[in-house]
Design a protein around this motif. Structure first.
Motif, PDB file in Angstrom:
ATOM      1  N   THR A  29      34.230  36.067  36.213  1.00 20.81           N
ATOM      2  CA  THR A  29      33.993  37.411  36.745  1.00 20.81           C
ATOM      3  C   THR A  29      33.375  38.361  35.736  1.00 20.81           C
ATOM      4  OG1 THR A  29      35.890  37.140  38.228  1.00 20.81           O
ATOM      5  CG2 THR A  29      35.119  39.395  37.863  1.00 20.81           C
ATOM      6  N   TYR A  99      42.928  37.648  41.580  1.00 19.47           N
ATOM      7  CA  TYR A  99      41.837  36.786  41.145  1.00 19.47           C
ATOM      8  C   TYR A  99      41.878  35.485  41.925  1.00 19.47           C
ATOM      9  CZ  TYR A  99      41.325  39.893  37.146  1.00 19.47           C
ATOM     10  OH  TYR A  99      41.123  41.005  36.362  1.00 19.47           O
ATOM     11  N   VAL A 128      39.211  48.575  39.782  1.00 17.75           N
ATOM     12  CA  VAL A 128      38.290  47.445  39.855  1.00 17.75           C
ATOM     13  C   VAL A 128      37.112  47.703  38.922  1.00 17.75           C
ATOM     14  CG1 VAL A 128      37.089  48.396  41.879  1.00 17.75           C
ATOM     15  CG2 VAL A 128      36.991  45.926  41.441  1.00 17.75           C
ATOM     16  N   ASN A 132      31.064  45.543  39.852  1.00 26.04           N
ATOM     17  CA  ASN A 132      31.645  44.302  40.382  1.00 26.04           C
ATOM     18  C   ASN A 132      31.483  44.392  41.897  1.00 26.04           C
ATOM     19  OD1 ASN A 132      33.076  42.033  41.123  1.00 26.04           O
ATOM     20  ND2 ASN A 132      34.774  42.411  39.710  1.00 26.04           N
ATOM     21  N   ALA A 135      33.793  42.228  44.367  1.00 29.55           N
ATOM     22  CA  ALA A 135      35.181  42.674  44.482  1.00 29.55           C
ATOM     23  C   ALA A 135      35.248  44.012  45.213  1.00 29.55           C
ATOM     24  CB  ALA A 135      35.822  42.782  43.106  1.00 29.55           C
TER      25      ALA A 135
END
Length: 176
Positions: A29, A99, A128, A132, A135
């Motif tokens: 990630t 995750y 967060v 990203n 996500a």
């Protein structure tokens, strides 16, 4: 043929596997967002294992909700929530960890883990990474919206997302 993920409460004997998954998902990630020296630090695995061992055994964290997702006997996801700690929180639960291995994206494990640690009817907050987009899109799909708050942790810019709820339920999501 892959089976559906099984979601269950984490137990202390899961700590080592959870740590391995935590490190692997951070590497998947955050590569390019977080410093490589941190992601590739040989001590990262033992640090994450201590984190999970303490979280699963220390009475201070007895009210945290910690769940794992398994598929075909392998751990593919982890999640953890606790009481909200942000000083300006108007929600009761904080999602601290969620995750899922990239190879398990799209299996439903992420939503199942989220629902296992925070009831869908519960107002909640989370932080967060930014950027990203994957996500953030996942959290938007599940009712979270950015509230304008930002911070930096582990060298990563983060935004806060919150989910309002009409009323707090008096029940908790059930884990297997």
């Amino acid at each position: 043929m892959k089976t559906q993920p099984v979601i269950r409460s984490a137990v202390p004997t899961d700590a080592a596997a959870m740590a391995r998954l935590h490190v692997a998902t951070w590497q998947e990630t955050y590569r390019g967002i977080m410093r490589d020296e941190m992601l590739d630090d040989p001590a990262l695995l033992s640090t994450r294992e201590r984190f999970w061992t303490i979280g699963l055994t220390d009475d201070r964290f007895a009210h945290d909700r910690i769940a794992v997702a398994e598929q075909n006997g392998d751990l593919i996801g982890i999640a953890q929530s606790a009481a909200a700690t942000d000083t300006d929180a108007t929600w009761s639960q904080q999602l601290n960890v969620l995750y899922v291995l990239a190879s398990a994206h799209g299996t439903g494990a992420g939503k199942a883990l989220l629902d296992a640690v925070i009831s869908p009817e519960t107002a909640a907050g989370l932080w967060v990474a930014d950027p990203n987009p994957r996500a953030q899109a996942f959290y938007r799909k599940h009712g979270f919206i950015p509230d304008g708050s930002c911070k930096e942790e582990y060298g990563i810019k983060e935004i806060r997302m919150i989910r309002r709820a009409p009323a707090e339920p008096d029940h908790k999501a059930t884990l297997k």
